[in-house]
Every structure is written in structure tokens, then in C-alpha cells.
Design an enzyme around this catalytic site. Structure first.
Site: not given
Lengths: 348, 348, 348
Positions: C237-238
Site C-alpha cells: 500500500g501507499h
């Protein structure tokens, strides 16, 4: 892109505390915002960073604004206003219509002149590409696919035969929509493929993450509602229905024919069995294993959080005999009851 | 495509109850079948829909046929016959041989003249593409890959160097077969890649889902048996062997060197550790965590189904102390034994 | 490629027991090694295969060499030396600089003349491709992407806008790096996309598996350290940070903003919640569900291993009432205490 605080306040419809002509030109978290930064204070535990911030502007509540030494935009929902402001600072690139010379567009496809078909993309017969649609490099748009206005396929997206995408979709690289799903009849040892003749139909404002896969319906359609947001690496089986504004995080899998309501949130790596009915407003936490329908809104969970392996091994060994354990407890209860009664008799 | 019931009965080898010249032209579920629909009655709980159906034809058992107001095809296995009939109504598109001008085929690749190489696909040196193979748009067929007759790569499939695909394969978009697997030796903090020099070998009638990945062998080969069906988003590690006619649902991962028998069914999101041996005829339910070999056929499961989060939190907290709990129960049992004995002595 | 044992000994810096001019030309496991095979003895349980081996050469410890009837290379770490030897027998193919005529390279991209851009690949404006980089067929290299020297993108890799890849990367087909991550603000029922303006930055010697996805940062960057190895079907994920030399097996998902230390190993299908801190040297076993930060190195696990379904069903039913069960045990303990005290009183 630099924007004045005055313009931001006007376009966002919020009050400004500070000079209208000051500029911000980039986003930053409140913990590291400096001159020219637009930031926001959402989590009140970060309020101590506010006192000494040198941010160009902070979006925060009127209550927090008292402690803010720099210009501020006031809102009861700072994160939402920050998201909107961020879209002003980072507008979606506008689409220049045309077809790249390396793209292969079937003569029987209809591509709106304001849409862009990128390099090495393929558009097959009967496809209909709406106004201002952006088809990035390496995409495959299958036969009879329809894509609504202002949708954006970033790169290497595959839309299989008959798929319909609504307006303003955002589809990330590697996504595969409308694949012929997984359906077989057994014939002795053999599996006989059941043709999958439905479609995958996506509403408006849908987002599909990287390498996410959505199967088309077996008979009838797979339906993804308006405003649905799917993260990366998700699998949606045939004839699944996902209600409007439901969001799913990465690595989740939904088996065939399950119907999920509106406004649900499904965290990462959740697995759902097939043919379930999930009500509106249901929330599953990460790695939940959903084997039954859920008729009431609320938060549902499963799984065993990680612990040191030695502890885990001991506990898991016990889990294997949990049923037996309950029987032992019942026996103890009976024995004690008997003893109490006999003691009672003794006492009496 | 419209077909007469007479032709269906003949080609399927089943008895027809009704007019031979009546036509059906589409599939429908029994719950919504109307004129022209071909449907089937598999699940007897749906029998109430039969009485009032207006379907063009229903495939069902002779027993159910008594209650059927419309033409019927009779079979003891309605779903199988329906799947076969569906393939008659929806035949696989026939393949027209040729190479699209935008495809890049190495001069040292051999492509059968009856095979099709689609737009923006790449075929590398030494590849061998058999008769009537369909290579859709955006595929990459690596060096020395072999694809058997009548196989179909829908779009954007990658077959890495040396991969062999049998006849009549169906491979969905985004699949990657024969990737160099995940093998390293540790050198202090560093990881030294172990070259993966085996191949991925697929038997006949194999299906590979969208974005599924199959690694090639490290030394020796990864083997996918005849009639194996893999759904989407599956990962098969190096040197795995999957027996004939085994089927796996989406999101499952099989670690390196595990051998799975014939006729197994593996539901969605199952995880298997490496170097296991799974017998023939083993069935795992969804999200099962397989850490040991299984030598007996049967159904195996694991995982905790989702429940309201408040309940889950309480139960999980207890799980962390399950071992301790068992010790407390043992202590209770000992105490009660002692008490009973001493009571006994008192009584005696 | 055939190599003499003398050359191997010299290049690997290990002692040779046997003729320097003997040749090996392929790798084999010790269980099936024959003439011309290079093999190794790592697992001592396989020592019985040594006595009768006809391998061309075995890499093993000096202690094991006594029982070896064929030439041997001596090392305290046979698997590591075998991996290095394998890279001598199977060297990475050298890269011939150039751009395939079907590739589309923006005039404002800078491609080193020693780099190769394969067929049907697309390189967008501002991209910087370093010396001896191999970009295989069907890749998309986005705007302002930078790729360091000697990196290899096997095929159909997507690097989104701004992504930075260090030197000597190996990126497998279908990987998507730098996708705009999953971030939204809620506005009533609607989700408002939060622009993701950070980058994905990969260190040197990184490997990314097939169909693995790494999101770019929301604000700030997603950071993948030097020597990190990611298997297939992983989602990062970011704003995740992965420390140097950490390795993750397939199907794992890491939620946004989690920071993982150096030298961690994360087995297959692990799920991590967001915003966690995982220390250096932490190891998670397969399918672990990580919901809290881990501050101490060690091995952590979770999940319930599969068992026969009938047993599982019984045990799971009990798990739903585990908290209640503990209350019953407490009650039993209290009752017994009371009884013992009252018995005690009786005795006294």
C-alpha cells in the site's frame, strides 16, 4: 500548480483566516509542512505540531484555528476539504482526443473524437468509447465493450467482450474486467466448461485497482454499483452484485453470486463464500472469513491475530481439542453439582 | 444462435418431451426463463418455479418432467447436459489463421498457418505455436515456448521462456506462466538469486484464470496435470505438481515443491506451505491454511468464520490464553478427583 | 554452458577435491544427479544419496566430502556456493542496446544507448533508462520514471509516473509499480478521491514478482529498501516502507503507511494492517494476521491449520463461545474454592 488561498476558499466554499493572495503549491502532512505547503489537521493527536507549523495554510476546524500560527481554511471535515483542495492543486490531466499510430482500432469500433487511444492499445469490433475517455498504453478493449464519458484506463487494462463501464471510471494497470468466470459441470473425472454468457456492468464513478479481476456473469450479469471503489488484487466472481458506494481493500475475494449491499466497507484480504446476502452498511475487518449471510449492519471480524510462534503453537494445539475441552468442563460442572447436592444433603 | 430441440436431443443423446422443431436461442436461469429460453432444473428447491415456467425448454430429470408445463430434455444430470447444450448455443469462435500486422513474430518461431497471432502480441525465437491456436491481443510468447493445438490465450497472457502448454488450453488475460520462481541463498544480509532453470509444463485441457501466476521449476519442472482448472489470482510456486482434474478457486497460493493429487478441489484463498504431499480426492474449504501433508481423501477446513466484532474480540482475547485455560481445567479435574476421593473416604 | 571444475573452484574461491579439467554443464538435485551434473548436499538427510551418486561434482562440506565418490567442491555453505555456481553456468543474458521498431519511445525520454527497449513497449516523456537496462516486450514506462543500470524488466511490467527503480532490479511480468493508491475522503455516501502525489522508490538489487503491485505514496513516498525481494501477487500500500534485505513470499498484503524493518522474512499470504511498525529481524509464518506493531525480533504466527471438516466445525462452534467458556471455568474455580474452604472448615 500554485493557487491563492482566496481562490481555494471560494472554490471550496469555506472560510479563510489569513491573506487571500498568499500562495500554496504543494501538499504536505502536518508533521513536515513548510512554506508553500497546504496541509490539514484531522487527527487531534497531531495538534502539538500545529503550534510551531510553518505551513502555507492549514485546513482545520474553527476550534483548532485558535492555536494556528499560519493562515487557515476552516471546515468541520478537514480531510474532505483537503481532498477537494488537493484535486485543485493536482487536477486530472485533460484528455487530448486522438488515436496513437501504434494503436489498433477496429473499423467497426466507435471512438469519440475527444477520446484518446494510447500506444499499443487494441480496440475491437463494436466497442463504443465515449467522450474524453482516456485509454492509456497497452490496453485491450474487447468486442462490444462500452466505456462512458470521462473514464480513465491508466495502462494495460483489459476489458473483455461486452463489458460496460459507466462515466468517470478510474481503472488501474493490469485490471481485467469481464473475464469468462469459473464455472464447470462435472462429467466423471472431467470438468465441462459452462459458457459464461453474461456481462460485467460497472456503474458511474467506479474505481478498479491494479491487477484486480472482475468476472462476467454466467447467465445474467455481474453488477458493480455507482461509486464502488475496489483496491488492487481483488477478485470478484461471476454474478456478484456490489451495492453503490461500497469500498473494498486489496487482496479480497468475493465468490460467485454473492450480493453485497450499499455503503459497505470491506477491509483487506477478506474472503466471502458464494451465494451470500450481505446487508447495507456492513463492515468487515481485515482477513475476515465470511461463510454466512449477514442481515444486520455493523462490524464483523474473524481470524486470530499473530502472536509469538511458541505461544501460537501451544494454543493451536489446544484449539484442535476445543470441543473435547467443553465436554470436560460440562463433566466438571456435573460433578460439582453432584458434590454440592451431596454436601447439601450432608449439611441438611 | 437458435437451435431446434430435436437437434439438441440428438447431439446431447437425451430424450425430448415436446416438439422437435421448437427453437431455443438463449440460456436463462429457471427463475426468469421465458419463451426461447433454454434452462435447467438442478436444485430441487427451485421446483416451485417449474409449474408456471414459460421457458422454451427445461432440462430436468424424468421424475421432475411430470410437473413441467413446457418442452423438456430428460437427463439424470441436468446441469451437465445444460453445460453441453450451452456450448452448442454458444460455440467457441473458430480461429482464422494469420498474424496481425502489428504483431512481432521472430523469424525463428514456428507458427502453424491455421493459428492466429493477435495485434500487439510478441512471439520470440524458437516458439512453436500449434494448429488453430488463438493468441489474443497483447500476449508475450517467450523463447522456446510450445503451445498445443486448439489452445486459446484470450489477451495479454505471458508465457515465459521454455513453457509448454498442452492442447485445448484456455488462458485468461494477465496470466503469467513460467516466471522464474522465488529462490535465494542467504549470504550474510544479502540474498543471492538461485537461477531457476526448470520449466512450467501444462497438460491438455488446462484452464488458467486471469492474473494467475505459475512459476517454472528451480531444477526440474512445475507440472500442471491434464484437465486442471485454475481460477483467477492464484499463485503456484516452483516445482509444484498438480494432479489431473484438480480444480482451484481464486486467490489460492501453493508454495514451492508441494504435490497435490488428482481430483482434488481447493476452494478460494487457500494457502499451502511448501514440500507437502496432498493425496488424491482431497477437498479444502475456503481460506484453509494447509501446513501439513494430507494422506487421506476427505474434506479439510480451517479458519474462524466472521462474527460481530465485539464477540470476536472477546473470544480472540481468550484464545491467546487457551493453553493456560486447559491447565486450569486440568487443575480443576485434579481438585475434584481429590475431593471425591476424600469425600469417598469420609463416606467409607 | 560447460565449465571446468578448476574454473569453478577459482571463481568461487573454494577448494576442489578432484580433477580440475572435468566438466559440468547442468544443475541437478542430489537425488537425480548424473554425469555432467553439478549438485550440492545441503540437507544432511539426503546424505544416503551421496554414496552412490554419479554426479559430475557435488558441493558439500569438508566433513561430508569423505563419503563422496565423485569430485567435490568444499564449502561450509553448500547452498550459497551452489547458487553462485549456478549463476556461472546460467549467466544472465547480456543486453544488446537498441529500441525495437515496434516500441514507442517519447522523444523527451532519455534511453541509454546500451539499454534495450523491447517490442510493443512504451516509454513516456521524461523517463530516464540507465545503462544496460533490459525492458522486455509489452512494458509501459511512465512519465518521469527512472531505472538504474543493469535492471531487467522481463515483460509486460508497468512503472507508473515518477517511479524510481535502483540498479540491478529484476521485475517480473505483470508487476505494477507506482500505482495511485487507495485513498478517499468520505462525503456523505460518496467517496472523494484523495490525489496520491508521492512516488514509489525502489533501492538497488530489488526483485518484484509477477503481478505484484506497489502503490506510490499519498504524500511522501513508498520506500522499498536495497536488496528487498518480493514474490508474486503481493500488494504494497501507499507510504509503506520496507527495510533493506527483507523478503516476502507470494499473496501477502501490506496496508498503507506500515513500516517494516530490515532483514525480516514474511511468508506467504500474510496480511498486515496499516500504520504498524515492525522491528528489524521479525519473521512471520504463512497466513499470519498482523494487527499490531511488533517491537521485538523473533518468529510470529497466527491462524488455525486445516483439520478434517467435521472436527473443525465442532471446534469452531465452541470458539464462538470461548469467552463464555472461560466464565464457566471461573465459576467452577470459585465453587471448588468454596467447597474446599467449607470442607476445610468441616475438617478443622
Amino acid at each position: 500548480m500554485a493557487v491563492t488561498l482566496g481562490e481555494l476558499a471560494t472554490r471550496l466554499g469555506v472560510a479563510l483566516k489569513g491573506p487571500a493572495d498568499a500562495l500554496v503549491d504543494h501538499l504536505a502532512p502536518v508533521t513536515s509542512a513548510g512554506p508553500g505547503s497546504l496541509t490539514f489537521l484531522g487527527d487531534r493527536r497531531l495538534r502539538r505540531h500545529l503550534v510551531e507549523t510553518q505551513a502555507g495554510c492549514v485546513i482545520l476546524t474553527a476550534a483548532d484555528a485558535e492555536h494556528c500560527p499560519v493562515p487557515a481554511l476552516l471546515s468541520n471535515n478537514p480531510y474532505l476539504i483537503f481532498a477537494r483542495a488537493a484535486r485543485i492543486l493536482h487536477p486530472s490531466p485533460s484528455v487530448v482526443g486522438g488515436v496513437h499510430p501504434s494503436a489498433v482500432v477496429d473499423p467497426a469500433a466507435r471512438v469519440d473524437p475527444t477520446a484518446w487511444i494510447g500506444p499499443c492499445s487494441v480496440v475491437e469490433t463494436g466497442a463504443l468509447i465515449g467522450p474524453r475517455v482516456f485509454v492509456g498504453p497497452g490496453c485491450v478493449i474487447g468486442t462490444d465493450v462500452e466505456i462512458g464519458a470521462d473514464s480513465r484506463l491508466v495502462a494495460r487494462v483489459t476489458l473483455c467482450v461486452g463489458t460496460r463501464v459507466g462515466e468517470r471510471a478510474l481503472i488501474h494497470p493490469g485490471a481485467v474486467i469481464g473475464r469468462e468466470g469459473f464455472g464447470f459441470a462435472r462429467d466423471g473425472e472431467q470438468w465441462v466448461r459452462m459458457p459464461q454468457v453474461g456481462r460485467a456492468i460497472l456503474g458511474h464513478d467506479v474505481e478498479i485497482g491494479a491487477n484486480t479481476t472482475v468476472d462476467r456473469g454466467a447467465i445474467g450479469d455481474t453488477l458493480i454499483g455507482n461509486g464502488v471503489k475496489l483496491d488492487s488484487q481483488i477478485q470478484i466472481g461471476h454474478n456478484v452484485e456490489v451495492g453503490d458506494h461500497t469500498a473494498m481493500a486489496a487482496n479480497t475475494g468475493i465468490s460467485g453470486s454473492t450480493r453485497i449491499g450499499r455503503n459497505c466497507t470491506i477491509a483487506g484480504a477478506v474472503g466471502m463464500a458464494g451465494h451470500l446476502e450481505i446487508a447495507d452498511g456492513v463492515h468487515f475487518t481485515g482477513m475476515a472469513m465470511v461463510t454466512r449471510s449477514v442481515s444486520a449492519p455493523g462490524v464483523y471480524s474473524s481470524g486470530i491475530p499473530a502472536m509469538p510462534s511458541a505461544d501460537w503453537r501451544r494454543n493451536v494445539a489446544r484449539f484442535r481439542h476445543l470441543d473435547e475441552l467443553v465436554r470436560r468442563i460440562k463433566q466438571l460442572e456435573t460433578q460439582i453439582d453432584t458434590m454440592k447436592q451431596s454436601n447439601g444433603r450432608e449439611v441438611t
